[in-house]
Every structure is written in structure tokens, then in C-alpha cells.
Enzyme design. Structure first.
Site, PDB file in Angstrom:
ATOM      1  CG  ASP A  63      -0.511   6.141   6.619  1.00 17.30           C
ATOM      2  OD1 ASP A  63       0.732   6.217   6.699  1.00 17.30           O
ATOM      3  OD2 ASP A  63      -1.086   5.507   5.723  1.00 17.30           O
ATOM      4  CG  ASN A 129      -7.833  -1.825  -0.507  1.00  8.81           C
ATOM      5  OD1 ASN A 129      -6.986  -0.947  -0.633  1.00  8.81           O
ATOM      6  ND2 ASN A 129      -8.372  -2.124   0.659  1.00  8.81           N
ATOM      7  CG  HIS A 131      -5.156   1.477   1.128  1.00  6.87           C
ATOM      8  ND1 HIS A 131      -5.234   0.172   1.564  1.00  6.87           N
ATOM      9  CD2 HIS A 131      -3.868   1.844   1.332  1.00  6.87           C
ATOM     10  CE1 HIS A 131      -4.060  -0.223   2.002  1.00  6.87           C
ATOM     11  NE2 HIS A 131      -3.204   0.770   1.866  1.00  6.87           N
ATOM     12  CD  GLU A 136      -8.203   0.090   4.012  1.00  2.00           C
ATOM     13  OE1 GLU A 136      -8.105  -0.052   2.774  1.00  2.00           O
ATOM     14  OE2 GLU A 136      -7.607  -0.634   4.839  1.00  2.00           O
TER      15      GLU A 136
HETATM   16  C1  GLP Z   1       0.093   0.735   3.581  1.00  2.00           C
HETATM   17  C2  GLP Z   1       0.241   2.290   3.733  1.00  2.00           C
HETATM   18  C3  GLP Z   1       0.104   2.977   2.409  1.00  2.00           C
HETATM   19  C4  GLP Z   1       0.909   2.207   1.395  1.00  2.00           C
HETATM   20  C5  GLP Z   1       0.274   0.868   1.136  1.00  2.00           C
HETATM   21  C6  GLP Z   1       1.091  -0.042   0.230  1.00  2.00           C
HETATM   22  O1  GLP Z   1      -1.019   0.201   4.181  1.00  2.00           O
HETATM   23  N1  GLP Z   1      -0.653   2.892   4.670  1.00  2.00           N
HETATM   24  O2  GLP Z   1       0.531   4.323   2.542  1.00  2.00           O
HETATM   25  O3  GLP Z   1       0.941   2.917   0.180  1.00  2.00           O
HETATM   26  O4  GLP Z   1      -0.079   0.223   2.298  1.00  2.00           O
HETATM   27  O5  GLP Z   1       2.136  -0.644   0.900  1.00  2.00           O
HETATM   28  P1  GLP Z   1       3.354  -1.308   0.179  1.00  2.00           P
HETATM   29  O6  GLP Z   1       4.145  -0.206  -0.423  1.00  2.00           O
HETATM   30  O7  GLP Z   1       4.116  -2.016   1.258  1.00  2.00           O
HETATM   31  O8  GLP Z   1       2.815  -2.229  -0.849  1.00  2.00           O
END
Ligand code: GLP
Length: 243
Positions: A63, A129, A131, A136
């Protein structure tokens, strides 16, 4: 699904690295699907510290934020270069282009890249959540690349990376759940108690679009690596079932 509960994010990185190393050495990997966020950082550090050669491997990221360019210091492109690509060269690195205002065109372009480069190993983190990528809750399990509106909880969770919450982009381009599920092998990492409920629902809950990661129950080669805190809501039965 196979579950490993490890001591911390260093042990998680080591285990993930070993799995990747073995697959690479068996010549099974041409394309890696990569993730951003704080979770995969220790894995990327471990990869950088290794002498594993990625120069024949293509990477396809999950992404990118919409509205910020590749050289913006909060873009996922910038993140990937800083933590991995600048230190460990790949054959090619693909991410969505957050500056393409034509969403239809950008999503089609990215889907064509994913189709031309079928993912052998997909690295995933998970949102609080549930995702995956930026898909989402409520995203269709059939989705391909799309422009998604980030939820309030994701914007707040990601605000720590920005100077102020208003700076967090409201939209992102994300590889779809359908494409993630096409990956041959998926390794999902989760660390910390904030991920405990999402991990519980991923492994124990119904397969439901309200919990995007729950679709992973339908994939036949998923490895979940979490620390004790992220695994703290799992029942003993689940831990034994997926051990
Ligand atoms: C972000 C990314 C995800 C990631 C998630 C968790 O929004 N788009 O790919 O897995 O949130 O992030 P973190 O690893 O910083 O907790």
C-alpha cells in the site's frame, strides 16, 4: 494456519528470516510482497544484516498513502528505501504511486504489476482493527487494488508517525484482499497487546469482512508469528490447535 508465539520482535524477526531464507535457498521465491508499519522493521533489519541475495527478487508492496510523493518522509516508498531497499538491492521494487490522482488508472496499473509478478511470500502486519494492507473492516474479500478511505482508528494509530494527526492522509491505495490471498505463502507478524484482539479474531473468530485478517483462515499456507502480548487473548485450545 501455523502459529508461533515468540519472546519479542527480535525473536519474531529471526524466525521470519529463517523461513524466508529457506524458501529463497530452495529457489522458490521470485517475488516478495512487503509491508510497512513498525512491525516488519526488525525483520528488515535482520535481512539487511544477512548476506542473503535479493538481486533477482522483485518486491511488490501492499500500500501507499494517497496525496504524498515517493520522496515524502512519511510515504511508504520512503520507508521501504530507508529500512530495506537502499541497503539490500532487489531486482525491482513496486509500490502504488500516491501522487496519481486518477485512482482508476493507478489501481489498474498496480493490479497489472501484481498479475505479472505473482507473489511467492507475502509479509503482513495487522491493524488494531484487523486490517491487512489498508483493507479496512468491511472491505470485500474479493477486492483488488483500490483507493480506500482510512478509518478514524487507523488514522489515530498512524498519527504517531506524523507531526500532527491532521497531517495523516485520509486515503491510501491498497492491494486488495483477493490479491493478498493469491500469495503462495503468507507470514503475518504481530507484536504488542494492542494487536491481541485482532489476533484472537483472526484465528478464532468467524471469517467475516468485518475482520479482514480472518480470511487468512481460508489460505493453506499462513504462518502467524506473534509475541506473548499479541497472543495473550488466544485460548489454550487455539494455541495447541495451530502449534
Ligand atoms: C498500517 C499498514 C499496515 C500495517 C498496520 C500496522 O496502517 N498499512 O500494512 O500492518 O498499519 O502497523 P504497525 O506495524 O505500525 O502496528
Amino acid at each position: 494456519m501455523k502459529l508461533f508465539i515468540v519472546e519479542d520482535n527480535q525473536a519474531g524477526a529471526e524466525l521470519g528470516y529463517k523461513i524466508i531464507e529457506e524458501s529463497l535457498n530452495q529457489g522458490e521465491v521470485k517475488v516478495m510482497g512487503l509491508a510497512t508499519g513498525s512491525t516488519p522493521v526488525t525483520l528488515y533489519e535482520r535481512i539487511v544484516a544477512s548476506d542473503l541475495d535479493f538481486s533477482d527478487i522483485v518486491s511488490v508492496n501492499l500500500d501507499e498513502y494517497v496525496g504524498i510523493g515517493a520522496d515524502h518522509d512519511q510515504s511508504y516508498n520512503y520507508f521501504m528505501h530507508k529500512h530495506l531497499f537502499d541497503k539490500k538491492p532487489f531486482k525491482a521494487n513496486y509500490l502504488p504511486n500516491g501522487l496519481n490522482e486518477n485512482a482508476e488508472e493507478e489501481c489498474a496499473r498496480y493490479d497489472a504489476i501484481i498479475e505479472a509478478n505473482p507473489i511467492d511470500i507475502q509479509i503482513l502486519g495487522i491493524g488494531e482493527n484487523g486490517h491487512i494492507g489498508f483493507n479496512e473492516p468491511g472491505s470485500s474479500f474479493d477486492s483488488k487494488t483500490s483507493k480506500v478511505k482510512l478509518t478514524e482508528s487507523t488514522i489515530l494509530a498512524n498519527a504517531r508517525m506524523f507531526e500532527k494527526v491532521e497531517d495523516v492522509p485520509q486515503y491510501a491505495y491498497s492491494m486488495g484482499i483477493h490479491s493478498i490471498m493469491q500469495s503462495k505463502k503468507i507470514i503475518l507478524f504481530a507484536y504488542g497487546s494492542k494487536k491481541a484482539e485482532a489476533i484472537r479474531a483472526t484465528l478464532e473468530g468467524p471469517v467475516d469482512e468485518a475482520m479482514p485478517a480472518s480470511i487468512l483462515q481460508k489460505h493453506d499456507d499462513v504462518i502467524i508469528i506473534c509475541d506473548k502480548e499479541a497472543g495473550s487473548a488466544l485460548s489454550t485450545e487455539t494455541i495447541e490447535k495451530f502449534a
